[in-house]
Scaffold this motif. Structure first.
Motif, short mmCIF file in Angstrom:
data_model
loop_
_atom_site.label_atom_id
_atom_site.label_comp_id
_atom_site.label_asym_id
_atom_site.label_seq_id
_atom_site.Cartn_x
_atom_site.Cartn_y
_atom_site.Cartn_z
N GLN A 59 49.57 0.03 81.38
CA GLN A 59 50.89 -0.15 81.98
C GLN A 59 51.20 -1.63 82.18
O GLN A 59 52.30 -2.09 81.90
CB GLN A 59 50.99 0.60 83.32
N GLU A 63 54.29 -3.72 80.54
CA GLU A 63 55.26 -4.47 81.36
C GLU A 63 55.28 -5.95 80.96
O GLU A 63 56.34 -6.56 80.89
CB GLU A 63 54.94 -4.33 82.85
N ARG A 66 57.14 -6.30 77.69
CA ARG A 66 58.56 -6.06 77.90
C ARG A 66 59.22 -7.26 78.56
O ARG A 66 60.28 -7.73 78.14
CB ARG A 66 58.77 -4.82 78.75
#
Length: 86
Positions: A59, A63, A66
């Protein structure tokens, strides 16, 4: 891993949120590199830490990738002084 992914030094440094100088130190294995910087770079390129993948690391990598793609003006600004008076 950076070269396998076809990323430049600057691209990985930007994605990991570190300076290019720090990235070079990590890649050379210099003992003066802060462990957090080394971990951030490792997670960003997708290296498995501590013997296995976990959902939290995946995760965080997602992130980071992104956020690295957002224009600088869209990223959250640092609040400056941290108030740690509990």
């Amino acid at each position: 891993m950076r070269k396998q992914k076809g990323w430049s030094e600057q691209e990985l440094a930007t994605r990991a949120g570190v300076s290019r100088t720090s990235l070079r130190a990590v890649e050379k294995g210099e003992a003066t590199v802060q462990v957090g910087i080394a971990f951030e770079v490792a997670i960003t390129v997708g290296l498995s830490l501590f013997g296995g993948e976990d959902a939290m690391a995946r995760q965080w990598q997602h992130e980071t990738e992104r956020l690295a793609l957002l224009p600088q003006r869209m990223r959250a600004r640092s609040a400056g002084q941290v108030n740690d008076d509990f």
